[in-house]
Design an enzyme around this catalytic site. Sequence first.
Site, PDB file in Angstrom:
ATOM      1  N   GLU A  50      -9.286  -3.926  -5.038  1.00  0.00           N
ATOM      2  CA  GLU A  50      -8.550  -2.923  -4.276  1.00  0.00           C
ATOM      3  C   GLU A  50      -9.440  -1.803  -3.743  1.00  0.00           C
ATOM      4  O   GLU A  50      -9.167  -1.223  -2.692  1.00  0.00           O
ATOM      5  CB  GLU A  50      -7.444  -2.309  -5.147  1.00  0.00           C
ATOM      6  N   HIS A  84      -8.289  -4.948  -0.590  1.00  0.00           N
ATOM      7  CA  HIS A  84      -6.979  -4.332  -0.418  1.00  0.00           C
ATOM      8  C   HIS A  84      -6.336  -4.828   0.875  1.00  0.00           C
ATOM      9  O   HIS A  84      -6.935  -4.782   1.950  1.00  0.00           O
ATOM     10  CB  HIS A  84      -7.144  -2.804  -0.354  1.00  0.00           C
ATOM     11  N   SER A  87       0.837  -1.188   0.000  1.00  0.00           N
ATOM     12  CA  SER A  87       0.000   0.000   0.000  1.00  0.00           C
ATOM     13  C   SER A  87       0.882   1.251   0.000  1.00  0.00           C
ATOM     14  O   SER A  87       1.711   1.420  -0.892  1.00  0.00           O
ATOM     15  CB  SER A  87      -0.959  -0.051   1.188  1.00  0.00           C
TER      16      SER A  87
END
Length: 543
Positions: free
Chosen positions: A352, A462, A226
């Site tokens: 995501e 995600h 991330s």
Amino acid sequence: MLFRLSVLAFTAILVDAATPPTVKLDTATLTGNSAGDVHQFLGIPFAQPPVGDLRFRRPHPIRAYNQSFSATQYGRACPQQKFTVPVLQGIPQVIATGVVNTLYTTVFPDGEDCLTINVIKPASTIPTSKLPVLVWIFGDGFEFGSPKLYDGTAIVAKSIAIGSPVIFVSMNYRLSAFGFLAGKEVKAAGVGNLGLHDQREALRWVQKYIAAFGGDRTKVTIWGESAGAISVSLHMLANGGNTEGLFRAAVMQSGAPIPVGDIEQGQTYYNAIVDSTGCSRANDTLRCLRTVPYDRLKAAMDATPNMFSFETLHLAWPPRADGIFLSDHPQRLVQKGRIARVPFITGTCNDEGTIFSFSTVNVTEEPQLINYLSNSFFPGASLPQILKLLKLYPENVSEGSPFNTGILNALTPQFKRIAAIFGDAAFEAPRRFFLNYTSGKQDIWVFLSKRFKLLPFVGSVHGSDMINSFFLGQELQDYIIRFAVTLDPNSKGHLDFKWPKYTTQDPKQLVFEDGLAPQVIGEDTYRKEQMDYLMQLTLNVPM
């Protein structure tokens, strides 16, 4: 987060009462923890505390270590921005947000004196061992997070078990307004992207000191997820693509050079901080901010949007082009080929954008969505540009994210559509764009995680690939360890499943799936027209 806390508690149990290990740095002796076959040295200062006049300045290197100290506990987290619980609305959200933030900062106490680094190594290493080094950069939106959430003890233990021992390093870096203050004043002073400068200083510390722990400074792989993966990619763009010998390879999970613009685009939030802290009348507002009491500055930061606010992935405090760390917009640097030519692994999760779409559940009709995209997510985009985007991402819920779930998971009429746009704009399209300019110039391996697809509303959400790579030590973790050792994830006959290299001519990717065939080979060609348009849009209208 609860899963991460459980892993943290389990790791603490592993630390035994054996004779504590020591290491010599300069004239100081550091005492660490022994955890079976692994030794931990935690909370080591790597830069001078960024407090007082050093607040909002680039990190100053640590002076030589001349006093022995205990390195048995993680250091304080850097100042954490308050975040909201994304799955609730109204009064329940206010209550839950207060409880979660209180719990979080209790477990991970924060403060400005936070620039510490952690080294976790096999117990058997000596200064001449010259083991490869995995340097971990944590994520969490450049707004909150701590290395304590990502203990590398199990990774080092796994590396020993598979015959590819590595040393694991993690560091703190300044976050949110403390680390990514933006505006014309910040640009003029040359103090933008301080969080990235902190990371770079930690990498310099590794070059200077990792040999004392048995590491090889010429064999460093930087790895993140991330915001951590975005950071990794930006280190590949820094200094014109010159690594300065700080790393030789990279791993990026759900992150690539992001479509952001100039640091002056953050002026609105800078002004808000200045007004909230009472510095608006000062002749030098930046100097004034260095004198503001910590609690007042923290409160001003907390009042700005976080990644679970309505603005969501249009972050208030992302890295931006500052003319120093990033000499231009990241996408422009990619186009110019200002990229470190090192081998890398990159990949994403299939859904995501879902977790970030709960903040927009009140956007239920297309006119509302047009307004939201125009004013909050892509401010500056024209109406024809927004309408073209929505034509590429139709209202049909069967085409939204979680992908391939038909009419299921449609929390609102626009939820899956918004999730598809969010995920592609912030994660998938930037990754694809990056690959277009690196293919054929360095060795690349690409993955896609489709696991946990049955999770309601979020699907292959995600961060879900972290269970495969970090927390439970499944296949992806093995690949990453072997890659750090040999620059090839397929080395040493790992598994019998070969992960093919990626090129734009042959865009093969390793796909992790649920079910009887946990790994398959796919092609990274999905939603090509949509992502091509998103990158064209964000080049003209940076997020």
